[in-house]
Design a protein around this motif. Sequence first.
Motif, PDB file in Angstrom:
ATOM      1  N   ARG A  14     -12.316  26.428 -72.794  1.00 19.26           N
ATOM      2  CA  ARG A  14     -12.814  25.943 -71.491  1.00 19.26           C
ATOM      3  C   ARG A  14     -14.326  25.782 -71.512  1.00 19.26           C
ATOM      4  NH1 ARG A  14      -9.706  26.874 -66.922  1.00 19.26           N
ATOM      5  NH2 ARG A  14     -11.365  25.771 -65.853  1.00 19.26           N
ATOM      6  N   LEU A  15     -15.026  26.717 -72.147  1.00 18.16           N
ATOM      7  CA  LEU A  15     -16.483  26.639 -72.222  1.00 18.16           C
ATOM      8  C   LEU A  15     -16.941  25.462 -73.089  1.00 18.16           C
ATOM      9  CD1 LEU A  15     -17.324  30.437 -72.456  1.00 18.16           C
ATOM     10  CD2 LEU A  15     -17.902  28.898 -70.551  1.00 18.16           C
ATOM     11  N   VAL A  16     -16.198  25.135 -74.124  1.00 18.28           N
ATOM     12  CA  VAL A  16     -16.517  23.953 -74.937  1.00 18.28           C
ATOM     13  C   VAL A  16     -16.433  22.709 -74.064  1.00 18.28           C
ATOM     14  CG1 VAL A  16     -15.692  22.462 -76.820  1.00 18.28           C
ATOM     15  CG2 VAL A  16     -15.906  24.932 -77.181  1.00 18.28           C
ATOM     16  N   SER A  17     -15.404  22.644 -73.241  1.00 17.15           N
ATOM     17  CA  SER A  17     -15.265  21.509 -72.322  1.00 17.15           C
ATOM     18  C   SER A  17     -16.462  21.405 -71.381  1.00 17.15           C
ATOM     19  CB  SER A  17     -13.959  21.641 -71.533  1.00 17.15           C
ATOM     20  OG  SER A  17     -13.811  20.566 -70.655  1.00 17.15           O
ATOM     21  N   VAL A  18     -16.898  22.540 -70.860  1.00 17.08           N
ATOM     22  CA  VAL A  18     -18.070  22.556 -69.980  1.00 17.08           C
ATOM     23  C   VAL A  18     -19.303  22.087 -70.758  1.00 17.08           C
ATOM     24  CG1 VAL A  18     -19.651  24.056 -68.686  1.00 17.08           C
ATOM     25  CG2 VAL A  18     -17.179  24.324 -68.420  1.00 17.08           C
ATOM     26  N   ALA A  19     -19.473  22.592 -71.965  1.00 19.51           N
ATOM     27  CA  ALA A  19     -20.642  22.225 -72.771  1.00 19.51           C
ATOM     28  C   ALA A  19     -20.685  20.727 -73.045  1.00 19.51           C
ATOM     29  CB  ALA A  19     -20.638  23.012 -74.085  1.00 19.51           C
TER      30      ALA A  19
END
Length: 146
Positions: A43-48
Amino acid sequence: MLAALEALTDRDPNRRDVAAEVLGDFLRGTALNAESARLVVGRLVSVALNEPVTRVREAALNSISEAFNRHSLPLSLVQQLAVAMQTMEPEALTHAIYILGATQDPQARPLIEPFRNHPDADVREEVERAAAEITASTAEGRSRHS
């Protein structure tokens, strides 16, 4: 953890920023098992990759970096970061290079090598550190493949 994951999509960038930082706290601690850590990092990769606000993107990248202190994560989970690296600001790029190197996967090397001559000294130094980590893990035969 679920509330923080949900807050990553809040309309308020301050809430998204705090959510990314809270998730970093979870990743840094011992509360998450490997499966949960992979979910959070994904999920954090998507945000990044998709977040329009710089400080939120950087908080997401910082939190992903924290995950490697406790978890072995495969390159396949974070490899999408390489797509955006050409357009990242130096601070974000430094995090992305660290993340790719922290996978200790030899396949990360060609993703970081193009930045060896980057104009920013911190970026160049991170490329050297990440390449050294990959080389050391490969020499010791403990690379983590996806």
